[in-house]
Design a protein around this motif. Structure first.
Motif, PDB file in Angstrom:
ATOM      1  N   ILE A 222      19.908  -6.475  26.354  1.00  0.00           N
ATOM      2  CA  ILE A 222      19.408  -6.558  27.721  1.00  0.00           C
ATOM      3  C   ILE A 222      20.489  -7.242  28.542  1.00  0.00           C
ATOM      4  CG2 ILE A 222      17.636  -7.515  29.239  1.00  0.00           C
ATOM      5  CD1 ILE A 222      15.710  -7.382  26.825  1.00  0.00           C
ATOM      6  N   THR A 223      20.988  -6.545  29.552  1.00  0.00           N
ATOM      7  CA  THR A 223      22.062  -7.108  30.353  1.00  0.00           C
ATOM      8  C   THR A 223      21.548  -7.835  31.586  1.00  0.00           C
ATOM      9  OG1 THR A 223      22.340  -4.986  31.472  1.00  0.00           O
ATOM     10  CG2 THR A 223      23.782  -5.447  29.600  1.00  0.00           C
ATOM     11  N   LYS A 224      20.321  -7.489  32.023  1.00  0.00           N
ATOM     12  CA  LYS A 224      19.791  -8.142  33.213  1.00  0.00           C
ATOM     13  C   LYS A 224      18.301  -7.870  33.321  1.00  0.00           C
ATOM     14  CE  LYS A 224      21.195  -8.850  37.939  1.00  0.00           C
ATOM     15  NZ  LYS A 224      22.098  -8.457  38.994  1.00  0.00           N
ATOM     16  N   ALA A 225      17.585  -8.821  33.888  1.00  0.00           N
ATOM     17  CA  ALA A 225      16.188  -8.640  34.276  1.00  0.00           C
ATOM     18  C   ALA A 225      16.088  -9.223  35.673  1.00  0.00           C
ATOM     19  CB  ALA A 225      15.244  -9.345  33.318  1.00  0.00           C
ATOM     20  N   ARG A 226      15.591  -8.434  36.607  1.00  0.00           N
ATOM     21  CA  ARG A 226      15.570  -8.897  37.992  1.00  0.00           C
ATOM     22  C   ARG A 226      14.262  -8.508  38.667  1.00  0.00           C
ATOM     23  NH1 ARG A 226      19.456  -4.189  39.240  1.00  0.00           N
ATOM     24  NH2 ARG A 226      17.998  -2.706  40.116  1.00  0.00           N
ATOM     25  N   SER A 227      13.929  -9.261  39.705  1.00  0.00           N
ATOM     26  CA  SER A 227      12.739  -9.000  40.494  1.00  0.00           C
ATOM     27  C   SER A 227      13.159  -8.707  41.924  1.00  0.00           C
ATOM     28  CB  SER A 227      11.805 -10.206  40.449  1.00  0.00           C
ATOM     29  OG  SER A 227      10.649  -9.944  41.206  1.00  0.00           O
ATOM     30  N   THR A 228      12.186  -8.371  42.743  1.00  0.00           N
ATOM     31  CA  THR A 228      12.476  -8.042  44.132  1.00  0.00           C
ATOM     32  C   THR A 228      12.531  -9.269  45.033  1.00  0.00           C
ATOM     33  OG1 THR A 228      10.125  -7.629  44.479  1.00  0.00           O
ATOM     34  CG2 THR A 228      11.513  -5.732  43.969  1.00  0.00           C
TER      35      THR A 228
ATOM     36  N   PRO B 131      17.666  -3.233  15.381  1.00  0.00           N
ATOM     37  CA  PRO B 131      16.536  -2.304  15.291  1.00  0.00           C
ATOM     38  C   PRO B 131      15.385  -2.940  14.508  1.00  0.00           C
ATOM     39  CG  PRO B 131      18.575  -1.149  14.876  1.00  0.00           C
ATOM     40  CD  PRO B 131      18.919  -2.613  14.945  1.00  0.00           C
ATOM     41  N   GLY B 132      14.175  -2.845  15.068  1.00  0.00           N
ATOM     42  CA  GLY B 132      12.997  -3.422  14.444  1.00  0.00           C
ATOM     43  C   GLY B 132      12.692  -4.849  14.873  1.00  0.00           C
ATOM     44  N   GLU B 133      13.655  -5.535  15.472  1.00  0.00           N
ATOM     45  CA  GLU B 133      13.432  -6.909  15.927  1.00  0.00           C
ATOM     46  C   GLU B 133      12.618  -6.926  17.212  1.00  0.00           C
ATOM     47  OE1 GLU B 133      16.743 -10.052  14.477  1.00  0.00           O
ATOM     48  OE2 GLU B 133      17.290  -8.867  16.224  1.00  0.00           O
ATOM     49  N   SER B 134      11.907  -8.029  17.408  1.00  0.00           N
ATOM     50  CA  SER B 134      11.071  -8.198  18.591  1.00  0.00           C
ATOM     51  C   SER B 134      11.582  -9.343  19.452  1.00  0.00           C
ATOM     52  CB  SER B 134       9.629  -8.483  18.173  1.00  0.00           C
ATOM     53  OG  SER B 134       9.086  -7.373  17.502  1.00  0.00           O
ATOM     54  N   GLY B 135      11.174  -9.335  20.696  1.00  0.00           N
ATOM     55  CA  GLY B 135      11.539 -10.386  21.630  1.00  0.00           C
ATOM     56  C   GLY B 135      10.465 -10.508  22.695  1.00  0.00           C
ATOM     57  N   ILE B 136      10.698 -11.409  23.627  1.00  0.00           N
ATOM     58  CA  ILE B 136       9.733 -11.646  24.705  1.00  0.00           C
ATOM     59  C   ILE B 136      10.481 -11.754  26.031  1.00  0.00           C
ATOM     60  CG2 ILE B 136       8.116 -13.327  25.684  1.00  0.00           C
ATOM     61  CD1 ILE B 136       7.285 -14.039  22.848  1.00  0.00           C
ATOM     62  N   ILE B 137       9.940 -11.093  27.034  1.00  0.00           N
ATOM     63  CA  ILE B 137      10.389 -11.298  28.402  1.00  0.00           C
ATOM     64  C   ILE B 137       9.289 -12.096  29.082  1.00  0.00           C
ATOM     65  CG2 ILE B 137      10.916 -10.218  30.614  1.00  0.00           C
ATOM     66  CD1 ILE B 137      12.241  -7.974  29.049  1.00  0.00           C
ATOM     67  N   SER B 138       9.640 -13.294  29.550  1.00  0.00           N
ATOM     68  CA  SER B 138       8.674 -14.171  30.208  1.00  0.00           C
ATOM     69  C   SER B 138       8.855 -14.068  31.715  1.00  0.00           C
ATOM     70  CB  SER B 138       8.889 -15.621  29.781  1.00  0.00           C
ATOM     71  OG  SER B 138       8.674 -15.759  28.399  1.00  0.00           O
ATOM     72  N   ILE B 139       7.723 -14.048  32.421  1.00  0.00           N
ATOM     73  CA  ILE B 139       7.764 -13.962  33.872  1.00  0.00           C
ATOM     74  C   ILE B 139       6.943 -15.110  34.450  1.00  0.00           C
ATOM     75  CG2 ILE B 139       7.092 -12.585  35.880  1.00  0.00           C
ATOM     76  CD1 ILE B 139       7.607 -10.112  34.213  1.00  0.00           C
TER      77      ILE B 139
ATOM     78  N   PRO C 274       7.233  -6.263  40.633  1.00  0.00           N
ATOM     79  CA  PRO C 274       7.960  -5.578  39.560  1.00  0.00           C
ATOM     80  C   PRO C 274       9.104  -6.442  39.018  1.00  0.00           C
ATOM     81  CG  PRO C 274       8.742  -4.798  41.668  1.00  0.00           C
ATOM     82  CD  PRO C 274       7.642  -5.794  41.953  1.00  0.00           C
ATOM     83  N   VAL C 275       9.386  -6.281  37.738  1.00  0.00           N
ATOM     84  CA  VAL C 275      10.576  -6.855  37.120  1.00  0.00           C
ATOM     85  C   VAL C 275      11.280  -5.700  36.423  1.00  0.00           C
ATOM     86  CG1 VAL C 275      11.482  -8.406  35.352  1.00  0.00           C
ATOM     87  CG2 VAL C 275       9.626  -9.162  36.846  1.00  0.00           C
ATOM     88  N   THR C 276      12.513  -5.451  36.804  1.00  0.00           N
ATOM     89  CA  THR C 276      13.292  -4.348  36.242  1.00  0.00           C
ATOM     90  C   THR C 276      14.234  -4.888  35.176  1.00  0.00           C
ATOM     91  OG1 THR C 276      13.164  -3.173  38.336  1.00  0.00           O
ATOM     92  CG2 THR C 276      14.866  -2.460  36.789  1.00  0.00           C
ATOM     93  N   ILE C 277      14.164  -4.277  33.990  1.00  0.00           N
ATOM     94  CA  ILE C 277      15.005  -4.667  32.862  1.00  0.00           C
ATOM     95  C   ILE C 277      16.098  -3.618  32.718  1.00  0.00           C
ATOM     96  CG2 ILE C 277      15.077  -5.049  30.361  1.00  0.00           C
ATOM     97  CD1 ILE C 277      11.781  -5.406  31.868  1.00  0.00           C
ATOM     98  N   ILE C 278      17.344  -4.077  32.661  1.00  0.00           N
ATOM     99  CA  ILE C 278      18.475  -3.179  32.487  1.00  0.00           C
ATOM    100  C   ILE C 278      19.036  -3.424  31.094  1.00  0.00           C
ATOM    101  CG2 ILE C 278      20.747  -2.502  33.360  1.00  0.00           C
ATOM    102  CD1 ILE C 278      19.762  -3.641  36.098  1.00  0.00           C
ATOM    103  N   ALA C 279      19.125  -2.347  30.305  1.00  0.00           N
ATOM    104  CA  ALA C 279      19.549  -2.473  28.907  1.00  0.00           C
ATOM    105  C   ALA C 279      20.275  -1.202  28.471  1.00  0.00           C
ATOM    106  CB  ALA C 279      18.331  -2.719  28.018  1.00  0.00           C
TER     107      ALA C 279
ATOM    108  N   MET D 100      16.927   1.645  32.881  1.00  0.00           N
ATOM    109  CA  MET D 100      16.054   0.678  33.547  1.00  0.00           C
ATOM    110  C   MET D 100      14.597   0.906  33.151  1.00  0.00           C
ATOM    111  SD  MET D 100      17.654   0.214  37.343  1.00  0.00           S
ATOM    112  CE  MET D 100      17.752   1.921  37.795  1.00  0.00           C
ATOM    113  N   THR D 101      13.919  -0.198  32.837  1.00  0.00           N
ATOM    114  CA  THR D 101      12.492  -0.188  32.519  1.00  0.00           C
ATOM    115  C   THR D 101      11.841  -1.227  33.421  1.00  0.00           C
ATOM    116  OG1 THR D 101      13.021   0.313  30.212  1.00  0.00           O
ATOM    117  CG2 THR D 101      10.803  -0.496  30.673  1.00  0.00           C
ATOM    118  N   THR D 102      10.676  -0.908  33.966  1.00  0.00           N
ATOM    119  CA  THR D 102      10.009  -1.831  34.880  1.00  0.00           C
ATOM    120  C   THR D 102       8.667  -2.275  34.318  1.00  0.00           C
ATOM    121  OG1 THR D 102      11.072  -0.721  36.742  1.00  0.00           O
ATOM    122  CG2 THR D 102       9.228  -2.157  37.260  1.00  0.00           C
ATOM    123  N   ILE D 103       8.428  -3.589  34.406  1.00  0.00           N
ATOM    124  CA  ILE D 103       7.140  -4.174  34.043  1.00  0.00           C
ATOM    125  C   ILE D 103       6.584  -4.856  35.290  1.00  0.00           C
ATOM    126  CG2 ILE D 103       7.609  -4.387  31.566  1.00  0.00           C
ATOM    127  CD1 ILE D 103       8.493  -7.247  32.018  1.00  0.00           C
TER     128      ILE D 103
END
Length: 164
Positions: free
Chosen positions: A98-104, A119-127, A141-146, A152-155
């Motif tokens: 993950i190179t960046k996570a950003r909000s508006t 591969p197979g590992e888990s992580g957490i994105i905290s907001i 929205p929070v956009t994840i760039i990876a 880009m994926t948005t949560i």
């Protein structure tokens, strides 16, 4: 007077710019030894998916799989800080970076793992969403760039802020 001398010098500046630019394409590393020179994550960052191709091959990329992509926090009073963790897993075949996570806006602050996940590992994105001076329905929205496809994926965090 000043304008006329500036107009006379314009062709000289334009010609200097045209002749000063190189037209050769930027070189890209073709093998792993060159990638090592660029740093430990250079080969992870390069995404093998060719956007211009008709058939997109996504077999050799990282994949970001969230348990949920939206958190509905209901109703909260203005000034409350809403915090939520978004667990995810790399379901791809290469390490996820993950190179960046950003909000508006600055009211929504994400944090994410900065180290590559195998591969197979888990992580957490905290907001953390600070509702101070916010009123009514809020969908942040929070956009994840990876190194995924798409890149880009948005949560989202979503709910209503009430003023009491």
């Amino acid at each position: 007077m000043l304008l006329s001398s500036a107009l006379r010098l314009f062709p000289v500046f334009a010609l200097t710019l045209l002749l000063g630019c190189e037209t050769a394409p930027a070189s890209s590393p073709e093998n792993d030894s060159e990638s090592k020179e660029l740093g430990p994550v250079a080969s992870i960052i390069r995404n093998p998916v060719d956007v211009g191709a008709e058939d997109v091959d996504t077999s050799n990329i990282a994949k970001l799989q969230f348990e949920e992509t939206e958190f509905k926090f209901g109703e909260v009073k203005s000034g409350t800080v809403v915090k939520h963790d978004f667990p995810f897993t790399n379901t791809g075949s290469v390490p996820l970076l993950i190179t960046k996570a950003r909000s508006t806006c600055g009211c929504t602050v994400p944090s994410y793992p900065e180290a590559p996940l195998a591969p197979g590992e888990s992580g957490i994105i905290s907001i953390a969403f600070d509702t101070k001076n916010k009123y009514g329905h809020q969908r942040k929205p929070v956009t994840i760039i990876a190194n995924t496809y798409p890149a880009m994926t948005t949560i989202y965090v979503d709910g209503k802020v009430i003023n009491e």
